[in-house]
Design a protein around this motif. Sequence first.
Motif, PDB file in Angstrom:
ATOM      1  N   LEU A 204      16.890 -30.392  36.409  1.00  0.00           N
ATOM      2  CA  LEU A 204      18.490 -30.176  35.913  1.00  0.00           C
ATOM      3  C   LEU A 204      18.739 -29.888  35.087  1.00  0.00           C
ATOM      4  CD1 LEU A 204      20.144 -33.315  37.851  1.00  0.00           C
ATOM      5  CD2 LEU A 204      20.167 -30.637  38.827  1.00  0.00           C
TER       6      LEU A 204
ATOM      7  N   ALA B 264      19.963 -26.253  33.604  1.00  0.00           N
ATOM      8  CA  ALA B 264      21.038 -26.257  32.332  1.00  0.00           C
ATOM      9  C   ALA B 264      21.160 -25.235  30.850  1.00  0.00           C
ATOM     10  CB  ALA B 264      21.544 -27.573  32.229  1.00  0.00           C
TER      11      ALA B 264
ATOM     12  N   GLU C 144      27.613 -27.102  35.119  1.00  0.00           N
ATOM     13  CA  GLU C 144      28.471 -27.847  35.931  1.00  0.00           C
ATOM     14  C   GLU C 144      27.963 -27.194  37.323  1.00  0.00           C
ATOM     15  OE1 GLU C 144      31.718 -30.695  37.232  1.00  0.00           O
ATOM     16  OE2 GLU C 144      31.225 -30.689  35.039  1.00  0.00           O
TER      17      GLU C 144
ATOM     18  N   ILE D  19      24.021 -27.151  38.032  1.00  0.00           N
ATOM     19  CA  ILE D  19      23.458 -28.868  38.137  1.00  0.00           C
ATOM     20  C   ILE D  19      23.895 -28.966  39.757  1.00  0.00           C
ATOM     21  CG2 ILE D  19      23.756 -31.483  37.706  1.00  0.00           C
ATOM     22  CD1 ILE D  19      23.589 -30.478  35.065  1.00  0.00           C
TER      23      ILE D  19
ATOM     24  N   VAL E  17      27.523 -36.291  35.156  1.00  0.00           N
ATOM     25  CA  VAL E  17      27.407 -34.554  34.271  1.00  0.00           C
ATOM     26  C   VAL E  17      28.149 -34.320  33.680  1.00  0.00           C
ATOM     27  CG1 VAL E  17      26.248 -32.614  34.478  1.00  0.00           C
ATOM     28  CG2 VAL E  17      25.744 -34.122  36.037  1.00  0.00           C
TER      29      VAL E  17
ATOM     30  N   THR F  61      23.604 -31.376  27.540  1.00  0.00           N
ATOM     31  CA  THR F  61      23.779 -31.508  28.490  1.00  0.00           C
ATOM     32  C   THR F  61      23.177 -32.789  29.180  1.00  0.00           C
ATOM     33  OG1 THR F  61      23.434 -29.710  29.381  1.00  0.00           O
ATOM     34  CG2 THR F  61      22.792 -31.181  31.140  1.00  0.00           C
TER      35      THR F  61
ATOM     36  N   ILE G 127      23.042 -36.393  31.618  1.00  0.00           N
ATOM     37  CA  ILE G 127      22.639 -37.065  33.200  1.00  0.00           C
ATOM     38  C   ILE G 127      22.238 -38.069  33.746  1.00  0.00           C
ATOM     39  CG2 ILE G 127      21.448 -35.838  34.857  1.00  0.00           C
ATOM     40  CD1 ILE G 127      20.687 -33.060  33.916  1.00  0.00           C
TER      41      ILE G 127
END
Length: 272
Positions: A14, A18, A50, A53, A86, A104, A106
């Motif tokens: 992810l 991103a 977003e 993801i 997220v 980012t 997560i």
Amino acid sequence: MTGYADDLALAHLLADAADAVSTARFRALDLRVEAKPDLTPVSDADTAVEREIRALLAEHRPADGLLGEEYGEAPASGPGGRRWVVDPIDGTKNFIRGVPVWATLIALLEGDHPVAGLVSAPALGRRWWAARGGGAYAGPDAAGGTPIRVSGVTELADASFCYSSLDGWIATGRLDGMLGIMRDSWRSRAYGDFYGYMLLAEGALDVMVEPELSLWDIAALVPIVTEAGGTFTDLAGAPAPAGDMGTENSAVASNGPLHADILARLGRPAEH
């Protein structure tokens, strides 16, 4: 590695996606920025990250829930209460001004408890990640990670103290406590957003505090700090974060030995 190895591998996937989106928009001349209803800024990079993801989680973990800062919550359809949380770009104000300190975030939660977290700061060329019981790591990517550990500083006079901007501390009535810590610590700096917590996890500073955060601001940070040997609570000393999307969180993160002193200094608002 722990039973969350597959989840961490997915978190890196992810983050790879991103990073590709966010770095392409960082310092872009046509970056679009709007104000959200709470008057905080959102860029087209926030929403694009977003969406990317969300698409990948729908492919790889369709039964898991998802809470994102920009598009809200999608409940889990499977058992176990697993959900991803997220923040597509933590540090949007830095991002839109061309400051490279943004990331980012997560996290994977089971119930209200963060069990895995990853922070990817591509403009700094660095990531941090951890899962329950597996230790904390940092490096340029999953293959280049090395273990990280909080410091062993035991006295505030020897400590490097990090904080958010002072406005929130004024609003909560805790400015006197903050100023006292700043006077009594060896060094105080406001590095901002996720970065102070990651420097804490690496042992580069010793305390990081913030008075007001949302779940997506904090969920990924908790496993990294705690698996690096640190302590992470709210201002009342309760484990952070609160799991409700609408709950305001506070954060006191430390290397451990300094925690009780910081809580004592910040735990109660000043009486007027």
